[in-house]
Scaffold this motif. Structure first.
Motif, PDB file in Angstrom:
ATOM      1  N   THR A 156      38.917  43.392  38.522  1.00 26.07           N
ATOM      2  CA  THR A 156      38.813  43.898  39.615  1.00 26.07           C
ATOM      3  C   THR A 156      37.627  45.555  40.140  1.00 26.07           C
ATOM      4  OG1 THR A 156      39.805  46.164  39.273  1.00 26.07           O
ATOM      5  CG2 THR A 156      41.225  43.873  40.123  1.00 26.07           C
ATOM      6  N   ALA A 157      37.466  45.739  41.646  1.00 19.97           N
ATOM      7  CA  ALA A 157      36.199  46.770  41.974  1.00 19.97           C
ATOM      8  C   ALA A 157      36.590  47.310  41.681  1.00 19.97           C
ATOM      9  CB  ALA A 157      36.681  46.729  43.860  1.00 19.97           C
ATOM     10  N   SER A 158      37.615  48.333  40.930  1.00 21.09           N
ATOM     11  CA  SER A 158      38.474  50.186  40.296  1.00 21.09           C
ATOM     12  C   SER A 158      37.371  50.189  40.165  1.00 21.09           C
ATOM     13  CB  SER A 158      39.594  49.536  40.517  1.00 21.09           C
ATOM     14  OG  SER A 158      39.799  48.851  39.680  1.00 21.09           O
ATOM     15  N   PHE A 174      34.431  48.721  38.965  1.00 24.77           N
ATOM     16  CA  PHE A 174      32.971  48.840  39.057  1.00 24.77           C
ATOM     17  C   PHE A 174      32.916  50.548  40.092  1.00 24.77           C
ATOM     18  CE2 PHE A 174      33.239  44.783  39.306  1.00 24.77           C
ATOM     19  CZ  PHE A 174      31.555  44.296  37.567  1.00 24.77           C
ATOM     20  N   ILE A 175      33.517  50.859  40.827  1.00 22.82           N
ATOM     21  CA  ILE A 175      33.832  52.196  41.046  1.00 22.82           C
ATOM     22  C   ILE A 175      33.996  53.803  40.227  1.00 22.82           C
ATOM     23  CG2 ILE A 175      35.715  53.515  43.159  1.00 22.82           C
ATOM     24  CD1 ILE A 175      36.393  50.822  44.191  1.00 22.82           C
TER      25      ILE A 175
END
Length: 226
Positions: A4-6, A8-9
């Motif tokens: 998920t994008a999280s 990378f965040i």
């Protein structure tokens, strides 16, 4: 899609925090000369504290993101191990800074080259505490997001011990080298090979008592958060 994008965040947030935290630490002498010791400490805290809070809050809300690789929370033995590791991690993480008034810039902040208490066990207790914390929480949560977060935190702290030693040796020369030779990064290594000896009454300082109370508080908070 488990990645998920999280994932990378959190890497981005950790990168920003690391650059800001280590960067401002590197600029400490220059900044103190420009605006004074107390004002620079206040500036340092006001910049880093919000970033740290954002990291903690983001981790809390996304800790189960991605792929769940294991789930051991139903096992009592794992729960006991995780709580013991967490308690030990706090004993390393927080008493490394004894002068709480200096943190708040009430007293004039100074760099202290000392080898007392937890520093006899490990020269970089915050790094050891962070590694233990990461192991405990990764074991408990078991998600890919937590693994990425933990590995990134450990990598940053490994850089930070090199960066910290480099700055102190550059500033204090032989005085720091002497401290470095009498202490160890690996816990208890300097004690085992005779370079250090434990002085138990040093662990009766208010900082250690306060951390023990903090551990009890965290225990009750975690019962609600897990």
């Amino acid at each position: 899609m488990w990645l998920t994008a999280s994932h990378f965040i959190i890497l981005g947030l950790l990168l920003v925090f690391g650059i800001v935290h280590s960067g401002l630490a590197a600029l400490r002498s220059w900044g103190e000369a420009k605006i004074g010791v107390r004002l620079y400490r206040i500036f340092f805290v006001l910049v880093n504290l919000p970033l740290a809070i954002i990291l903690v809050v983001y981790f809390f809300y996304h800790r189960y993101d991605g792929l769940i690789l294991w789930q051991f929370q139903e096992f009592l033995a794992v729960k006991i191990i995780v709580w013991l590791l967490s308690a030990i991690s706090f004993l390393f993480l927080y008493p490394s800074t004894f002068n709480l008034l200096e943190i708040a810039a009430i007293s004039k902040p100074k760099v202290h080259l000392h080898e007392t208490g937890i520093l006899r066990i490990c020269r970089h207790p915050q790094m050891i505490g962070q590694i233990i914390w990461c192991i405990a929480h990764t074991l408990w949560i078991g998600s890919s997001f937590t693994i990425i977060t933990s590995l990134s935190l450990i990598a940053y702290h490994l850089f930070a011990i090199w960066h910290g030693d480099y700055r102190l040796e550059k500033l204090y020369g032989e005085q720091f080298i002497c401290i470095k030779q009498k202490t160890s990064i690996i816990p208890f290594l300097a004690v085992l090979d005779g370079r250090q000896s434990l002085v138990l009454n040093e662990f009766s300082r208010p900082a250690y008592i306060g951390v023990c109370g903090f551990i009890i508080l965290i225990w009750f908070c975690h019962l609600q958060l897990l």
